[in-house]
Design a protein around this motif. Sequence first.
Motif, PDB file in Angstrom:
ATOM      1  N   MET A   1     -18.636  39.020  -5.976  1.00 21.28           N
ATOM      2  CA  MET A   1     -17.849  39.688  -7.010  1.00 21.28           C
ATOM      3  C   MET A   1     -16.773  38.705  -7.439  1.00 21.28           C
ATOM      4  SD  MET A   1     -17.524  43.431  -5.234  1.00 21.28           S
ATOM      5  CE  MET A   1     -16.746  44.213  -6.614  1.00 21.28           C
ATOM      6  N   TYR A   2     -16.726  38.416  -8.717  1.00 17.00           N
ATOM      7  CA  TYR A   2     -15.802  37.384  -9.180  1.00 17.00           C
ATOM      8  C   TYR A   2     -15.474  37.581 -10.651  1.00 17.00           C
ATOM      9  CZ  TYR A   2     -20.358  35.476 -10.513  1.00 17.00           C
ATOM     10  OH  TYR A   2     -21.628  35.315 -11.009  1.00 17.00           O
ATOM     11  N   ASP A   3     -14.470  36.843 -11.110  1.00 15.66           N
ATOM     12  CA  ASP A   3     -14.082  36.883 -12.513  1.00 15.66           C
ATOM     13  C   ASP A   3     -14.976  35.952 -13.324  1.00 15.66           C
ATOM     14  OD1 ASP A   3     -12.027  38.636 -11.933  1.00 15.66           O
ATOM     15  OD2 ASP A   3     -10.515  37.067 -11.779  1.00 15.66           O
ATOM     16  N   TYR A   4     -15.123  36.280 -14.582  1.00 16.34           N
ATOM     17  CA  TYR A   4     -15.934  35.464 -15.485  1.00 16.34           C
ATOM     18  C   TYR A   4     -15.458  34.008 -15.431  1.00 16.34           C
ATOM     19  CZ  TYR A   4     -18.292  33.919 -19.705  1.00 16.34           C
ATOM     20  OH  TYR A   4     -19.088  33.239 -20.593  1.00 16.34           O
ATOM     21  N   PRO A   5     -16.385  33.047 -15.481  1.00 19.28           N
ATOM     22  CA  PRO A   5     -16.006  31.636 -15.380  1.00 19.28           C
ATOM     23  C   PRO A   5     -14.889  31.239 -16.355  1.00 19.28           C
ATOM     24  CG  PRO A   5     -18.395  31.858 -15.392  1.00 19.28           C
ATOM     25  CD  PRO A   5     -17.828  33.218 -15.667  1.00 19.28           C
ATOM     26  N   GLY A   6     -13.879  30.585 -15.811  1.00 17.18           N
ATOM     27  CA  GLY A   6     -12.791  30.062 -16.625  1.00 17.18           C
ATOM     28  C   GLY A   6     -11.709  31.051 -17.005  1.00 17.18           C
ATOM     29  N   THR A   7     -11.744  32.267 -16.464  1.00 22.03           N
ATOM     30  CA  THR A   7     -10.762  33.269 -16.886  1.00 22.03           C
ATOM     31  C   THR A   7      -9.597  33.460 -15.935  1.00 22.03           C
ATOM     32  OG1 THR A   7     -12.051  35.047 -15.869  1.00 22.03           O
ATOM     33  CG2 THR A   7     -12.423  34.623 -18.219  1.00 22.03           C
TER      34      THR A   7
ATOM     35  N   VAL B   1     -22.891  40.456  -7.496  1.00 20.19           N
ATOM     36  CA  VAL B   1     -22.809  41.910  -7.436  1.00 20.19           C
ATOM     37  C   VAL B   1     -22.101  42.427  -8.687  1.00 20.19           C
ATOM     38  CG1 VAL B   1     -21.850  43.866  -6.162  1.00 20.19           C
ATOM     39  CG2 VAL B   1     -22.782  41.900  -4.919  1.00 20.19           C
ATOM     40  N   ALA B   2     -21.014  41.762  -9.083  1.00 15.60           N
ATOM     41  CA  ALA B   2     -20.251  42.189 -10.258  1.00 15.60           C
ATOM     42  C   ALA B   2     -19.487  41.008 -10.846  1.00 15.60           C
ATOM     43  CB  ALA B   2     -19.269  43.289  -9.878  1.00 15.60           C
ATOM     44  N   VAL B   3     -19.345  41.019 -12.167  1.00 12.56           N
ATOM     45  CA  VAL B   3     -18.547  40.019 -12.875  1.00 12.56           C
ATOM     46  C   VAL B   3     -17.421  40.762 -13.586  1.00 12.56           C
ATOM     47  CG1 VAL B   3     -18.520  38.217 -14.642  1.00 12.56           C
ATOM     48  CG2 VAL B   3     -20.556  38.534 -13.225  1.00 12.56           C
ATOM     49  N   HIS B   4     -16.203  40.307 -13.358  1.00  7.39           N
ATOM     50  CA  HIS B   4     -15.006  40.946 -13.886  1.00  7.39           C
ATOM     51  C   HIS B   4     -14.458  40.123 -15.052  1.00  7.39           C
ATOM     52  CE1 HIS B   4     -10.730  42.476 -13.230  1.00  7.39           C
ATOM     53  NE2 HIS B   4     -11.442  43.556 -13.394  1.00  7.39           N
ATOM     54  N   TRP B   5     -13.652  40.715 -15.885  1.00 11.99           N
ATOM     55  CA  TRP B   5     -12.970  40.057 -17.004  1.00 11.99           C
ATOM     56  C   TRP B   5     -13.915  39.671 -18.137  1.00 11.99           C
ATOM     57  CZ3 TRP B   5      -7.960  40.204 -17.992  1.00 11.99           C
ATOM     58  CH2 TRP B   5      -7.088  40.460 -16.938  1.00 11.99           C
ATOM     59  N   LEU B   6     -14.867  40.531 -18.423  1.00 15.73           N
ATOM     60  CA  LEU B   6     -15.712  40.325 -19.601  1.00 15.73           C
ATOM     61  C   LEU B   6     -15.020  41.028 -20.764  1.00 15.73           C
ATOM     62  CD1 LEU B   6     -19.174  41.043 -17.982  1.00 15.73           C
ATOM     63  CD2 LEU B   6     -18.250  38.824 -18.620  1.00 15.73           C
ATOM     64  N   LYS B   7     -14.262  40.270 -21.540  1.00 16.82           N
ATOM     65  CA  LYS B   7     -13.427  40.858 -22.586  1.00 16.82           C
ATOM     66  C   LYS B   7     -13.925  40.579 -24.002  1.00 16.82           C
ATOM     67  CE  LYS B   7     -10.584  42.340 -19.489  1.00 16.82           C
ATOM     68  NZ  LYS B   7     -10.578  43.727 -19.105  1.00 16.82           N
ATOM     69  N   ARG B   8     -14.845  39.623 -24.139  1.00 17.15           N
ATOM     70  CA  ARG B   8     -15.333  39.260 -25.477  1.00 17.15           C
ATOM     71  C   ARG B   8     -16.856  39.363 -25.515  1.00 17.15           C
ATOM     72  NH1 ARG B   8     -12.596  34.099 -24.570  1.00 17.15           N
ATOM     73  NH2 ARG B   8     -14.678  33.278 -24.920  1.00 17.15           N
TER      74      ARG B   8
END
Length: 105
Positions: free
Chosen positions: A51-57, A70-77
């Motif tokens: 589980m991690y934040d989107y690359p580079g965010t 398992v999950a990707v966080h910070w998908l804002k665009r």
Amino acid sequence: MGFLLSWDLVEWIGVSDIPKNDTFGLEDKLVGKWLDAGWKAKNRFSNKPGMYDYPGTNGRCSYDLIPDTVAVHWLKRWDQWVHVLNFFNVTKELKHSKLYSVVLN
């Protein structure tokens, strides 16, 4: 992101002064800080980097996309969503058919 707590820890958080006096910040870091301060939950499991934040965010919690995610966080665009959906597209190996169409570009 997510985490699970046993009921005894939930009850402790509900009655302890530690969480009551420290309520500002990111919830996952706060809970870890509370547990450390209260000498609780010494046996922890981390699913990093599942589980991690989107690359580079977001610095330390940001990883390149990996198959065991398992999950990707910070998908804002939208472009981030398209990137992630293309990476994890389980239909990309299917033969093209007139009966369906999958386009993510």
